[in-house]
Every structure is written in structure tokens, then in C-alpha cells.
Design an enzyme around this catalytic site. Structure first.
Site, PDB file in Angstrom:
ATOM      1  N   LYS A  10       0.740  -1.200   0.154  1.00  0.00           N
ATOM      2  CA  LYS A  10       0.295   0.005   0.014  1.00  0.00           C
ATOM      3  C   LYS A  10       0.688   1.309   0.098  1.00  0.00           C
ATOM      4  CE  LYS A  10       0.867   1.066   4.444  1.00  0.00           C
ATOM      5  NZ  LYS A  10       1.539   2.516   4.789  1.00  0.00           N
ATOM      6  N   PRO A  99      10.199  -4.743   1.126  1.00  0.00           N
ATOM      7  CA  PRO A  99      11.217  -4.593   2.134  1.00  0.00           C
ATOM      8  C   PRO A  99      10.334  -4.543   3.574  1.00  0.00           C
ATOM      9  CG  PRO A  99      10.836  -2.407   0.973  1.00  0.00           C
ATOM     10  CD  PRO A  99       9.960  -3.682   0.328  1.00  0.00           C
ATOM     11  N   GLY A 101       9.861  -3.069   6.885  1.00  0.00           N
ATOM     12  CA  GLY A 101       9.913  -1.464   7.689  1.00  0.00           C
ATOM     13  C   GLY A 101       9.998  -0.664   6.521  1.00  0.00           C
ATOM     14  N   GLY A 107       4.020  -6.454   6.540  1.00  0.00           N
ATOM     15  CA  GLY A 107       3.578  -7.388   7.441  1.00  0.00           C
ATOM     16  C   GLY A 107       2.165  -7.469   7.822  1.00  0.00           C
ATOM     17  N   ASP A 141      -3.140  -1.225  10.345  1.00  0.00           N
ATOM     18  CA  ASP A 141      -3.350  -1.209   8.967  1.00  0.00           C
ATOM     19  C   ASP A 141      -3.854  -2.380   8.296  1.00  0.00           C
ATOM     20  OD1 ASP A 141      -1.898   1.253   8.889  1.00  0.00           O
ATOM     21  OD2 ASP A 141      -0.163   0.565   8.042  1.00  0.00           O
TER      22      ASP A 141
END
Length: 288
Positions: A10, A99, A101, A107, A141
Site C-alpha cells: 500500500k 522490504p 519496515g 507485514g 493497518d
């Protein structure tokens, strides 16, 4: 039966901090849009109740991994509510492209994909709204990924309403550093008093990210990346970073800039989409 499930990235097309609660949480107004790019999860139902992550992450115990936590959460929900969907086991592997972070929601997206996929595989029969409420336990999220539509978020990110921003092409680039979210939110110079505005006003205004000045101040690599991209197109930070994106009207224009990128820039080109690839696969709109 679908085996391979998309776990899309996102972008926060804008992100404004409008206040801070007494418990320390920041109040936001942000616009989420998905990318047609992300990780892929391969999920197979098992004949027992074991959850096996076939691609463990170095340094992260399986029980702390959001993929495993999401599977366990749905298992426990089914058990608590007496949903007779046994067996409730799964073998799960991930092809990781996003990636860690980076501000792309990797995640959270992984957790949402597990909830949506296992709800189908185990025939739990939960609605997306129920799955979203369940997913909120895993992270703020997660619900937007579960619900699967571009959204305007308010409060601490939990109040969502569907939105339909333009579906542009983006060059998304990573500066090679990881930015822990608390580093941004604890900075004394972070702007925390942006006026609350209705969505129709925000959509007409120039988009910005209140976290970006802090990320650029504290991380030289982010400053260099934003400065380079701004030479070619409107560009800004997503989330609290570290990824930065530049917007283009065509794929060709985005790829031309990526082809000129210095060697230290790692990036990809993707289209912004208002309906998540996860939900398009589930509904049969695109082939798995």
C-alpha cells in the site's frame, strides 16, 4: 482452489497528523491505495490443526511472525465460536518482495492475506468486516488490507471510508535504511496540528506527508532519495518511511526514470489500484 494469494503493498498517498491523544497515539488523516505489486503467499490446507510456516524469517520466532499469528487468531476465533470447520491447519510459504519496515504495509498485508485466504480454505464463513475487526488486534493497518478497497482513514487509523483516488503509476524506491516508526512519532519537531479537513477538500489539495520532514532531517539517505526523485515528478514518503514514491501518468514514464536511477537506489514500478489484487483473485476477476 486458489493456492497462491497476493499480498499487495500500500501507499499512503497523503498522511496528516491532526493531534495526539492522552495515551500517546497520534490522530491521523491518511489515504490508502494498493499497488498491483507485493508478496505472494502459497497456502495449502492440512489434514490436522498444525500451522507450518515453510519460509521462516531469520531472527523472528514463528510465533511472533504476523503470518502465524493471523492463522492462530482465526483458529482461536473458530474454536471460541464453535465453527465446525475442522481440520484447521495450513502449510504457508511466502515469496517476499516487499522490504521490511519500508512503509509499504508488508507485514500487515501478509496478515490480512492469511485471514482472507484461510477464511475461504477452512470455510469459516466470516464476512470481511468480521475479519477486519479480528485483524485490528494484529495491527492498525490490517483492516484496510482485509476490506480490500482504497480508503480514507481517520482517528488512529481505525475509522475507514472507501475512496477512489486516481489510479496512477508509481516508481517506489527504498533508500537502503530502515526507519523505526517510534523514531518519527517521538521527534519533538513533528507537526502534530494539521487542521482536520473533509475528504473532498483533501483530494483537491496538493498531497503531503507530515512525517516526511522528520525522515529527511534524520536520515540522509531519505533526503537524497526524495531530492533525486523530485527532479522528475511529484514525490513523497509513504507512511513513516523509509520508502519514497514518485507519481506518473504512464508506466513508460515511470520506467524511464527508474532506468536512470543511481546504483544505490532500489526500486520498482507499479500501478496504484483501488481494489486489492487479493480481492480480485478471490472474486475470480484475475487468474491466480
Amino acid at each position: 482452489m486458489i493456492r497462491q494469494w497476493p499480498s499487495p503493498a500500500k501507499l499512503n498517498l497523503f498522511l496528516y497528523i491532526t493531534g495526539q491523544r492522552e495515551d500517546g497515539y497520534h490522530l491521523l488523516q491518511t489515504l490508502f491505495q494498493f499497488l498491483d505489486y507485493g508478496d505472494t503467499l502459497t497456502i495449502d490446507a492440512r489434514q490436522d490443526d498444525s500451522i507450518h510456516l515453510l519460509t521462516p524469517v531469520a531472527g523472528v520466532p514463528d510465533e511472533q511472525n504476523l503470518i502465524v499469528r493471523a492463522a492462530r487468531l482465526l483458529q482461536q476465533h473458530c474454536e471460541r465460536h464453535g465453527l465446525n470447520t475442522a481440520p484447521r491447519g495450513a502449510d504457508i510459504s511466502i515469496d517476499k518482495r516487499l522490504p521490511m519496515g519500508g512503509g509499504l504495509g508488508g507485514g500487515s498485508s501478509n496478515a490480512a492475506t492469511v485471514l482472507v485466504a484461510l477464511n475461504e480454505l477452512w470455510r469459516c464463513g466470516l464476512s470481511d468486516q468480521q475479519l477486519a475487526e479480528l485483524g485490528l488486534v494484529l495491527g492498525a493497518d490490517v483492516p484496510v488490507f482485509v476490506l480490500g478497497h482504497a480508503a480514507f482513514a481517520e482517528g488512529i487509523g481505525e475509522r475507514l471510508q472507501p475512496a477512489n483516488p486516481q489510479e496512477k503509476w508509481y516508481l517506489v524506491a527504498h533508500p537502503g535504511v530502515s526507519i523505526p516508526t517510534p523514531v518519527i512519532f517521538s521527534d519533538a519537531e513533528l507537526k502534530r496540528d494539521t487542521p482536520v479537513r473533509p475528504l473532498n477538500v483533501l483530494l483537491q489539495a496538493t498531497y503531503a506527508n507530515d512525517c516526511e520532514p522528520i525522515a529527511r532531517k534524520r536520515f540522509r539517505e531519505v533526503e537524497q532519495l526524495v531530492s533525486w526523485l523530485l527532479e522528475y515528478a511529484p514525490s513523497r514518503l509513504t507512511g513513516t518511511g523509509a520508502c519514497v514514491f514518485a507519481e506518473f501518468d504512464t508506466e513508460t514514464a515511470a520506467r524511464q526514470v527508474l532506468n536512470q536511477a543511481p546504483e544505490w537506489i532500489r526500486g520498482f514500478v507499479a500501478r496504484g489500484v483501488n481494489v486489492s489484487p487479493l480481492h480480485r483473485i478471490r472474486s475470480g476477476q484475475i487468474e491466480p
